[in-house]
Design a protein around this motif. Structure first.
Motif, PDB file in Angstrom:
ATOM      1  N   ALA A  95      36.727 -16.526  53.393  1.00 15.61           N
ATOM      2  CA  ALA A  95      36.694 -17.841  54.555  1.00 15.61           C
ATOM      3  C   ALA A  95      34.599 -17.876  54.907  1.00 15.61           C
ATOM      4  O   ALA A  95      34.568 -19.331  54.719  1.00 15.61           O
ATOM      5  CB  ALA A  95      37.305 -17.264  56.305  1.00 15.61           C
ATOM      6  N   GLY A  96      34.931 -17.206  54.085  1.00 23.46           N
ATOM      7  CA  GLY A  96      33.825 -17.321  54.854  1.00 23.46           C
ATOM      8  C   GLY A  96      32.803 -17.915  53.267  1.00 23.46           C
ATOM      9  O   GLY A  96      31.060 -19.171  53.536  1.00 23.46           O
ATOM     10  N   MET A  97      33.329 -17.614  52.091  1.00 24.97           N
ATOM     11  CA  MET A  97      32.944 -17.983  50.472  1.00 24.97           C
ATOM     12  C   MET A  97      32.928 -20.015  51.139  1.00 24.97           C
ATOM     13  O   MET A  97      31.976 -20.721  50.574  1.00 24.97           O
ATOM     14  CB  MET A  97      33.579 -18.150  49.655  1.00 24.97           C
ATOM     15  N   ALA A  98      34.086 -19.956  51.373  1.00 21.86           N
ATOM     16  CA  ALA A  98      34.186 -21.409  51.652  1.00 21.86           C
ATOM     17  C   ALA A  98      33.731 -22.548  52.729  1.00 21.86           C
ATOM     18  O   ALA A  98      33.541 -23.349  52.183  1.00 21.86           O
ATOM     19  CB  ALA A  98      36.390 -21.633  51.839  1.00 21.86           C
ATOM     20  N   THR A  99      33.660 -22.094  53.573  1.00 20.13           N
ATOM     21  CA  THR A  99      33.315 -22.312  54.728  1.00 20.13           C
ATOM     22  C   THR A  99      31.086 -22.909  54.130  1.00 20.13           C
ATOM     23  O   THR A  99      31.263 -23.501  54.151  1.00 20.13           O
ATOM     24  CB  THR A  99      33.098 -21.538  56.042  1.00 20.13           C
ATOM     25  N   THR A 100      30.585 -21.463  53.523  1.00 20.63           N
ATOM     26  CA  THR A 100      29.368 -21.739  53.227  1.00 20.63           C
ATOM     27  C   THR A 100      29.568 -22.905  52.045  1.00 20.63           C
ATOM     28  O   THR A 100      28.353 -23.756  52.016  1.00 20.63           O
ATOM     29  CB  THR A 100      28.346 -20.632  52.518  1.00 20.63           C
ATOM     30  N   ALA A 101      30.291 -22.651  51.193  1.00 19.72           N
ATOM     31  CA  ALA A 101      30.069 -23.831  49.448  1.00 19.72           C
ATOM     32  C   ALA A 101      30.432 -25.009  50.152  1.00 19.72           C
ATOM     33  O   ALA A 101      29.449 -26.322  49.963  1.00 19.72           O
ATOM     34  CB  ALA A 101      31.275 -23.745  48.692  1.00 19.72           C
ATOM     35  N   LYS A 116      33.702 -41.890  53.774  1.00 15.92           N
ATOM     36  CA  LYS A 116      34.714 -41.187  54.974  1.00 15.92           C
ATOM     37  C   LYS A 116      35.314 -40.204  53.819  1.00 15.92           C
ATOM     38  O   LYS A 116      36.231 -39.468  54.763  1.00 15.92           O
ATOM     39  CB  LYS A 116      35.666 -42.744  55.795  1.00 15.92           C
ATOM     40  N   HIS A 117      36.830 -40.639  52.895  1.00 14.38           N
ATOM     41  CA  HIS A 117      37.580 -39.724  52.820  1.00 14.38           C
ATOM     42  C   HIS A 117      36.516 -38.085  51.863  1.00 14.38           C
ATOM     43  O   HIS A 117      37.735 -37.442  52.110  1.00 14.38           O
ATOM     44  CB  HIS A 117      38.228 -40.401  51.900  1.00 14.38           C
ATOM     45  N   LEU A 118      35.250 -38.834  52.003  1.00 10.89           N
ATOM     46  CA  LEU A 118      34.596 -37.211  51.085  1.00 10.89           C
ATOM     47  C   LEU A 118      34.050 -36.643  52.435  1.00 10.89           C
ATOM     48  O   LEU A 118      34.686 -34.821  52.504  1.00 10.89           O
ATOM     49  CB  LEU A 118      33.583 -37.741  50.015  1.00 10.89           C
ATOM     50  N   LEU A 119      34.285 -37.460  53.058  1.00  8.67           N
ATOM     51  CA  LEU A 119      33.477 -36.860  54.576  1.00  8.67           C
ATOM     52  C   LEU A 119      34.459 -35.383  55.421  1.00  8.67           C
ATOM     53  O   LEU A 119      34.992 -34.833  55.886  1.00  8.67           O
ATOM     54  CB  LEU A 119      33.228 -37.555  55.996  1.00  8.67           C
ATOM     55  N   LEU A 120      36.127 -36.453  55.450  1.00  8.07           N
ATOM     56  CA  LEU A 120      37.253 -35.694  55.025  1.00  8.07           C
ATOM     57  C   LEU A 120      37.167 -34.552  54.851  1.00  8.07           C
ATOM     58  O   LEU A 120      37.994 -33.771  55.703  1.00  8.07           O
ATOM     59  CB  LEU A 120      38.298 -36.859  55.628  1.00  8.07           C
ATOM     60  N   PHE A 121      37.711 -34.973  53.711  1.00  6.95           N
ATOM     61  CA  PHE A 121      38.407 -33.811  52.631  1.00  6.95           C
ATOM     62  C   PHE A 121      36.503 -32.443  52.569  1.00  6.95           C
ATOM     63  O   PHE A 121      37.110 -31.508  52.925  1.00  6.95           O
ATOM     64  CB  PHE A 121      37.769 -34.373  51.372  1.00  6.95           C
ATOM     65  N   GLY A 122      35.745 -32.928  52.914  1.00  7.15           N
ATOM     66  CA  GLY A 122      34.071 -31.782  53.443  1.00  7.15           C
ATOM     67  C   GLY A 122      34.692 -31.365  54.180  1.00  7.15           C
ATOM     68  O   GLY A 122      34.129 -29.793  53.985  1.00  7.15           O
ATOM     69  N   LEU A 123      35.016 -31.465  55.537  1.00  5.31           N
ATOM     70  CA  LEU A 123      35.119 -30.658  57.219  1.00  5.31           C
ATOM     71  C   LEU A 123      36.071 -30.158  56.781  1.00  5.31           C
ATOM     72  O   LEU A 123      36.571 -29.521  57.683  1.00  5.31           O
ATOM     73  CB  LEU A 123      34.370 -31.799  58.049  1.00  5.31           C
ATOM     74  N   PHE A 124      37.284 -30.423  56.170  1.00  2.00           N
ATOM     75  CA  PHE A 124      38.735 -30.279  56.221  1.00  2.00           C
ATOM     76  C   PHE A 124      39.087 -28.817  56.052  1.00  2.00           C
ATOM     77  O   PHE A 124      39.127 -27.710  55.944  1.00  2.00           O
ATOM     78  CB  PHE A 124      39.669 -31.617  55.509  1.00  2.00           C
ATOM     79  N   VAL A 125      38.397 -28.690  54.226  1.00  2.00           N
ATOM     80  CA  VAL A 125      37.991 -27.176  53.933  1.00  2.00           C
ATOM     81  C   VAL A 125      37.388 -26.399  55.475  1.00  2.00           C
ATOM     82  O   VAL A 125      38.251 -25.147  55.244  1.00  2.00           O
ATOM     83  CB  VAL A 125      37.354 -27.012  52.522  1.00  2.00           C
ATOM     84  N   PRO A 126      36.332 -26.158  55.629  1.00  2.00           N
ATOM     85  CA  PRO A 126      35.591 -25.149  56.240  1.00  2.00           C
ATOM     86  C   PRO A 126      36.539 -25.258  57.977  1.00  2.00           C
ATOM     87  O   PRO A 126      36.503 -24.054  57.809  1.00  2.00           O
ATOM     88  CB  PRO A 126      34.635 -25.897  56.781  1.00  2.00           C
ATOM     89  N   THR A 127      37.153 -26.371  57.910  1.00  2.00           N
ATOM     90  CA  THR A 127      38.186 -26.044  58.932  1.00  2.00           C
ATOM     91  C   THR A 127      38.860 -25.101  58.808  1.00  2.00           C
ATOM     92  O   THR A 127      39.602 -24.649  59.417  1.00  2.00           O
ATOM     93  CB  THR A 127      38.359 -27.708  60.025  1.00  2.00           C
ATOM     94  N   LEU A 128      39.535 -25.510  57.620  1.00  2.57           N
ATOM     95  CA  LEU A 128      40.564 -24.646  57.221  1.00  2.57           C
ATOM     96  C   LEU A 128      40.454 -23.493  57.097  1.00  2.57           C
ATOM     97  O   LEU A 128      40.902 -22.098  57.281  1.00  2.57           O
ATOM     98  CB  LEU A 128      41.541 -25.302  55.625  1.00  2.57           C
ATOM     99  N   ALA A 129      39.081 -23.261  56.412  1.00  5.92           N
ATOM    100  CA  ALA A 129      38.862 -21.617  56.735  1.00  5.92           C
ATOM    101  C   ALA A 129      38.090 -21.166  57.453  1.00  5.92           C
ATOM    102  O   ALA A 129      38.303 -19.472  58.391  1.00  5.92           O
ATOM    103  CB  ALA A 129      37.299 -21.252  55.508  1.00  5.92           C
ATOM    104  N   VAL A 130      37.678 -22.119  58.988  1.00  2.00           N
ATOM    105  CA  VAL A 130      37.333 -21.107  59.832  1.00  2.00           C
ATOM    106  C   VAL A 130      38.237 -20.698  61.181  1.00  2.00           C
ATOM    107  O   VAL A 130      38.346 -19.859  61.643  1.00  2.00           O
ATOM    108  CB  VAL A 130      36.351 -22.225  60.530  1.00  2.00           C
ATOM    109  N   THR A 131      39.666 -21.295  60.580  1.00  2.00           N
ATOM    110  CA  THR A 131      41.024 -21.419  61.669  1.00  2.00           C
ATOM    111  C   THR A 131      41.292 -20.108  61.039  1.00  2.00           C
ATOM    112  O   THR A 131      42.215 -19.237  61.682  1.00  2.00           O
ATOM    113  CB  THR A 131      41.638 -22.490  61.540  1.00  2.00           C
TER     114      THR A 131
END
Length: 419
Positions: A95-101, A116-131
């Motif tokens: 999770a730490g690796m994915a959030t950092t990247a 907007k789609h790039l922003l959504l994807f770029g925030l969705f993955v770290p949200t997944l990792a933080v969760t």
């Protein structure tokens, strides 16, 4: 202290060191959380600057909340599937690796109104990792706290650290958005995620263990029994009902910056004041959680939830922002601490990640549904009668829904209420 399945997490200085470790990890998580942390105001500011409507913004926020509904799945993985011999540590590292990247990637990539789609994807993955990291940390809190009776104190550390992060991110986020430097927020989050990765690798200690097939039937049986118990079922329904609130932070942001024409810095400061009130609530809860039973605290959480919504009726300009935010932070956090403590006490230790994850997922599903419906409700009312009327009516609807959750809380088992 629980040693189930060989899971033991040791901080370097005993219990105090354990609190420090959890405090640091939850502080980093609170900073990087896209719904309330440093990325939140940046994404709201960017979407507003790009001309998005209130319903589009709330839909964007709701989509980012989807990973929080997957908590039971993450809990099952952490409880049942060892990665490189670990139940918890390996997942924290990934999770730490994915959030950092991802956060560093958002800082380096150009962002525009067509992104907007790039922003959504770029925030969705770290949200997944933080969760996922949140599920793992919550499981550790229950495993360490329930046998020794310190779940309330650990919850205080958890939420105190998270809202300490909100104090910092409120002021910093407001200043960055006011200056049009939203992307700097992603750089800060990436750096802190790297620190969390370091802590997960070198401070979280868990002995490696090979999976024994004979363990799996007992684990599966523990999970099945948990989801059939009245304590788990009623607690889950109560949490779902309490969190169905159409009033959201996104709506507050639009009301303050558009309807009331307050600055980005004022909104950011309000988040910091809310966090200060929340930390005060955490400090108080660490004391009174040992003096009152859930029979007293469960109804108190409903009253505090209603008050946290109703207080926003008093916000009519810059002078009232700080006082209202401080009060809301204290009342809302008090209610939230009680409910998290209730959920932790209702969890069986052997399936802590799965059951507590399911509880939090119910909260998040309820919140996302209410965000989505509330966004359209607010937009239609604002177009019909204006922003102030829409804001006040949405607050009223939230108060009614929270108050109605007491009808469910009354059905909590006597054994749980007496704990």
């Amino acid at each position: 202290m629980s040693s189930y399945a060989g899971t033991v997490v040791k901080a370097r200085q005993g219990v105090i060191g354990l609190f420090c470790l959890f405090g640091l990890l939850y502080f980093i998580q609170g900073t990087n959380e896209t719904a309330t942390g440093l990325p939140n105001q940046s994404l709201l500011s960017l979407l507003k600057r790009w001309g998005s409507s209130p319903s589009q913004i709330t839909t964007f926020v709701a989509l980012l909340g989807v990973p929080w509904c997957l908590k039971p799945f993450f809990g099952l993985l952490s409880d049942f599937v060892r990665l490189a011999g670990y139940r918890r540590k390996s997942y924290l590292v990934l999770a730490g690796m994915a959030t950092t990247a991802c956060f560093l990637g958002l800082y380096l990539l150009p962002l525009s109104s067509g992104s907007k789609h790039l922003l959504l994807f770029g925030l969705f993955v770290p949200t997944l990792a933080v969760t996922f990291a949140d599920v793992v940390l919550d499981a550790l809190v229950i495993e360490l706290g329930q046998p020794t009776g310190i779940t309330g104190r650990l919850q205080s550390v958890r939420w105190g650290a998270s809202y300490a992060a909100t104090i910092v991110t409120g002021y910093l986020g407001g200043a960055l958005c006011q200056a049009g430097q939203q992307r700097i927020a992603f750089l800060v989050c990436g750096g802190l995620a790297g620190l969390g990765l370091f802590l997960s690798v070198f401070w979280v200690r868990e002995p490696r263990r090979v999976v024994v097939e004979e363990d799996l039937p007992s684990l599966k049986s523990a999970v099945a029994d948990a989801f059939r118990s009245r304590a788990v079922l009623v607690t889950g329904l109560f949490l779902f009902a309490w969190h169905f609130n159409p009033f959201t932070q996104a709506m507050l942001y639009l009301h303050m910056t558009s309807t009331l024409s307050l600055s980005e810095e004022t909104y950011g400061r309000s988040m910091s004041m809310l966090a200060i009130g929340s930390i005060l609530a955490c400090a108080c809860y660490s004391v009174f959680c040992r003096k009152f039973t859930m029979r007293t605290m469960a109804p108190a959480s409903v009253v505090a939830g209603v008050l946290s919504n109703a207080a926003y009726w008093m916000m009519d300009g810059p002078r009232s922002v700080d006082a209202v935010s401080l009060f809301v932070g204290f009342t809302y956090m008090t209610a939230n601490m009680i409910q998290c403590d209730l959920a932790a006490r209702a969890c069986p230790i052997h399936a802590a990640g799965t059951v507590f994850g399911a509880f939090m997922a119910l909260c998040n599903v309820s919140t996302l549904l209410s965000i989505w419906l509330g966004g359209y409700f607010y937009q239609e009312l604002a177009a019909w009668r204006g922003g102030i009327y829409a804001f006040q009516l949405t607050l009223l609807a939230g108060c009614i829904f929270i108050a109605a959750s007491w009808l469910v809380a009354r059905k909590l088992p006597a054994k749980l209420l007496s704990s």
